[in-house]
Write an enzyme that holds these catalytic residues in place. Structure first.
Site, PDB file in Angstrom:
ATOM      1  N   ASN A  48       0.836  -1.195   0.000  1.00 37.25           N
ATOM      2  CA  ASN A  48       0.000   0.000   0.000  1.00 37.25           C
ATOM      3  C   ASN A  48       0.877   1.253   0.000  1.00 37.25           C
ATOM      4  O   ASN A  48       1.948   1.293   0.607  1.00 37.25           O
ATOM      5  CB  ASN A  48      -1.028   0.011   1.148  1.00 37.25           C
ATOM      6  CG  ASN A  48      -0.443  -0.229   2.522  1.00 37.25           C
ATOM      7  OD1 ASN A  48       0.600  -0.855   2.678  1.00 37.25           O
ATOM      8  ND2 ASN A  48      -1.130   0.262   3.538  1.00 37.25           N
ATOM      9  N   GLU A  50       0.305   5.142   0.674  1.00 37.54           N
ATOM     10  CA  GLU A  50      -0.650   6.162   1.134  1.00 37.54           C
ATOM     11  C   GLU A  50      -0.194   7.555   0.717  1.00 37.54           C
ATOM     12  O   GLU A  50       0.929   7.751   0.265  1.00 37.54           O
ATOM     13  CB  GLU A  50      -0.802   6.053   2.662  1.00 37.54           C
ATOM     14  CG  GLU A  50      -1.396   4.713   3.066  1.00 37.54           C
ATOM     15  CD  GLU A  50      -1.659   4.585   4.552  1.00 37.54           C
ATOM     16  OE1 GLU A  50      -1.176   5.428   5.338  1.00 37.54           O
ATOM     17  OE2 GLU A  50      -2.363   3.618   4.917  1.00 37.54           O
ATOM     18  N   ASN A  51      -1.129   8.507   0.882  1.00 34.41           N
ATOM     19  CA  ASN A  51      -0.854   9.881   0.472  1.00 34.41           C
ATOM     20  C   ASN A  51      -1.443  10.844   1.498  1.00 34.41           C
ATOM     21  O   ASN A  51      -2.463  10.534   2.123  1.00 34.41           O
ATOM     22  CB  ASN A  51      -1.497  10.112  -0.913  1.00 34.41           C
ATOM     23  CG  ASN A  51      -1.049  11.424  -1.521  1.00 34.41           C
ATOM     24  OD1 ASN A  51      -1.644  12.470  -1.268  1.00 34.41           O
ATOM     25  ND2 ASN A  51       0.000  11.386  -2.297  1.00 34.41           N
ATOM     26  N   ALA A  52      -0.820  12.013   1.626  1.00 36.67           N
ATOM     27  CA  ALA A  52      -1.309  13.034   2.553  1.00 36.67           C
ATOM     28  C   ALA A  52      -2.751  13.415   2.203  1.00 36.67           C
ATOM     29  O   ALA A  52      -3.530  13.803   3.069  1.00 36.67           O
ATOM     30  CB  ALA A  52      -0.409  14.260   2.509  1.00 36.67           C
ATOM     31  N   TYR A  54      -5.593  11.640   1.703  1.00 41.06           N
ATOM     32  CA  TYR A  54      -5.854  10.230   2.036  1.00 41.06           C
ATOM     33  C   TYR A  54      -6.523   9.414   0.932  1.00 41.06           C
ATOM     34  O   TYR A  54      -6.193   8.256   0.720  1.00 41.06           O
ATOM     35  CB  TYR A  54      -6.729  10.135   3.298  1.00 41.06           C
ATOM     36  CG  TYR A  54      -6.130  10.709   4.555  1.00 41.06           C
ATOM     37  CD1 TYR A  54      -4.776  11.044   4.643  1.00 41.06           C
ATOM     38  CD2 TYR A  54      -6.928  10.927   5.679  1.00 41.06           C
ATOM     39  CE1 TYR A  54      -4.239  11.575   5.802  1.00 41.06           C
ATOM     40  CE2 TYR A  54      -6.397  11.452   6.849  1.00 41.06           C
ATOM     41  CZ  TYR A  54      -5.058  11.785   6.910  1.00 41.06           C
ATOM     42  OH  TYR A  54      -4.528  12.304   8.049  1.00 41.06           O
ATOM     43  N   CYS A  59      -4.079   0.672  -2.548  1.00 46.88           N
ATOM     44  CA  CYS A  59      -3.974  -0.577  -1.788  1.00 46.88           C
ATOM     45  C   CYS A  59      -2.926  -1.496  -2.419  1.00 46.88           C
ATOM     46  O   CYS A  59      -2.628  -1.403  -3.618  1.00 46.88           O
ATOM     47  CB  CYS A  59      -5.316  -1.310  -1.772  1.00 46.88           C
ATOM     48  SG  CYS A  59      -6.608  -0.441  -0.890  1.00 46.88           S
ATOM     49  N   GLU A  61      -3.128  -4.629  -3.209  1.00 46.26           N
ATOM     50  CA  GLU A  61      -3.651  -5.491  -4.275  1.00 46.26           C
ATOM     51  C   GLU A  61      -3.645  -4.783  -5.622  1.00 46.26           C
ATOM     52  O   GLU A  61      -3.225  -5.338  -6.642  1.00 46.26           O
ATOM     53  CB  GLU A  61      -5.104  -5.906  -3.972  1.00 46.26           C
ATOM     54  CG  GLU A  61      -5.297  -6.714  -2.715  1.00 46.26           C
ATOM     55  CD  GLU A  61      -5.549  -5.863  -1.490  1.00 46.26           C
ATOM     56  OE1 GLU A  61      -4.891  -4.813  -1.324  1.00 46.26           O
ATOM     57  OE2 GLU A  61      -6.397  -6.261  -0.678  1.00 46.26           O
ATOM     58  N   CYS A  92     -10.643  -4.271   0.034  1.00 46.28           N
ATOM     59  CA  CYS A  92     -11.703  -3.255   0.023  1.00 46.28           C
ATOM     60  C   CYS A  92     -12.547  -3.416  -1.248  1.00 46.28           C
ATOM     61  O   CYS A  92     -12.177  -4.144  -2.183  1.00 46.28           O
ATOM     62  CB  CYS A  92     -11.095  -1.860   0.106  1.00 46.28           C
ATOM     63  SG  CYS A  92     -10.345  -1.287  -1.428  1.00 46.28           S
ATOM     64  N   CYS A  95     -10.749  -2.655  -4.607  1.00 45.05           N
ATOM     65  CA  CYS A  95      -9.841  -3.718  -5.058  1.00 45.05           C
ATOM     66  C   CYS A  95     -10.621  -4.921  -5.577  1.00 45.05           C
ATOM     67  O   CYS A  95     -10.191  -5.578  -6.532  1.00 45.05           O
ATOM     68  CB  CYS A  95      -8.909  -4.139  -3.928  1.00 45.05           C
ATOM     69  SG  CYS A  95      -7.634  -2.913  -3.608  1.00 45.05           S
TER      70      CYS A  95
HETATM   71  N1  THU Z   1      -5.239  -1.750   2.563  1.00 42.79           N
HETATM   72  C1  THU Z   1      -4.667  -2.510   1.577  1.00 42.79           C
HETATM   73  O1  THU Z   1      -3.642  -2.138   0.995  1.00 42.79           O
HETATM   74  N2  THU Z   1      -5.270  -3.687   1.258  1.00 42.79           N
HETATM   75  C2  THU Z   1      -6.334  -4.222   1.939  1.00 42.79           C
HETATM   76  O2  THU Z   1      -6.778  -5.312   1.602  1.00 42.79           O
HETATM   77  C3  THU Z   1      -6.935  -3.489   3.056  1.00 42.79           C
HETATM   78  C4  THU Z   1      -6.464  -2.096   3.234  1.00 42.79           C
HETATM   79  C5  THU Z   1      -4.551  -0.494   2.951  1.00 42.79           C
HETATM   80  C6  THU Z   1      -5.195   0.776   2.515  1.00 42.79           C
HETATM   81  C7  THU Z   1      -4.620   1.746   3.528  1.00 42.79           C
HETATM   82  O3  THU Z   1      -3.330   2.166   3.098  1.00 42.79           O
HETATM   83  C8  THU Z   1      -4.446   0.919   4.785  1.00 42.79           C
HETATM   84  O4  THU Z   1      -4.475  -0.441   4.362  1.00 42.79           O
HETATM   85  C9  THU Z   1      -5.505   1.136   5.837  1.00 42.79           C
HETATM   86  O5  THU Z   1      -6.772   1.034   5.292  1.00 42.79           O
END
Ligand code: THU
Length: 134
Positions: A48, A50-52, A54, A59, A61, A92, A95
């Site tokens: 994953n 992430e970014n400021a 949000y 993800c 996947e 999620c 994904c």
């Molecule tokens: N996240 C994933 O990368 N895959 C998942 O299956 C569940 C959630 C990440 C998204 C975010 O960066 C962090 O987990 C919290 O939600």
């Protein structure tokens, strides 16, 4: 569902673990790694990012699927998702839809404690919206 053999699952878990160690998750502090298997036995991984801002976070996947597609992969045989959650974290909705673009295949959800959930794209996203590409 045709799940990968034990040795292949171990290879996927190792790739997902390595990718997970590179996760950029300073906001949630929840690191996720994913690894997928293509029809030639090649493995592509993602974490994953992430970014400021949000909502722009990607993800693990979707990252792994993007990496595979960029390398020319058209068919996904299986995907494994590794997180430190019990029971193991489940993909999620976004994904699930992105996975469904590439058909129905095994989805394995694991954590470092050895818990494993075996599912599939169709089970995670019944009645998915897709275009018939045949
Ligand atoms: N996240 C994933 O990368 N895959 C998942 O299956 C569940 C959630 C990440 C998204 C975010 O960066 C962090 O987990 C919290 O939600």
């Amino acid at each position: 569902m045709n799940y990968p053999d034990t040795e292949t699952i171990s290879r996927l878990a190792e790739a997902a673990s390595e990718a997970r160690s590179n996760a950029h998750a300073p906001y949630s502090n929840f690191q996720v790694g994913a690894a997928l298997l293509d029809s030639e036995g090649k493995i592509f991984s993602g974490c994953n990012v992430e970014n400021a801002s949000y909502g722009l976070s990607i993800c693990a996947e979707r990252h792994a699927i993007g990496a595979a597609v960029a390398a020319g992969v058209e068919k996904i045989e299986a995907i494994l998702v590794l997180s430190e959650m019990s029971p193991p974290a489940s993909p999620c909705g976004a994904c699930r839809q992105v996975m469904a673009e590439f058909g129905d295949f095994p989805v394995l959800l694991i954590n470092p404690e050895g818990e494993e959930i075996r599912s599939s794209v169709a089970e995670l996203l019944p009645l998915a919206f897709t275009f018939d590409r045949d």
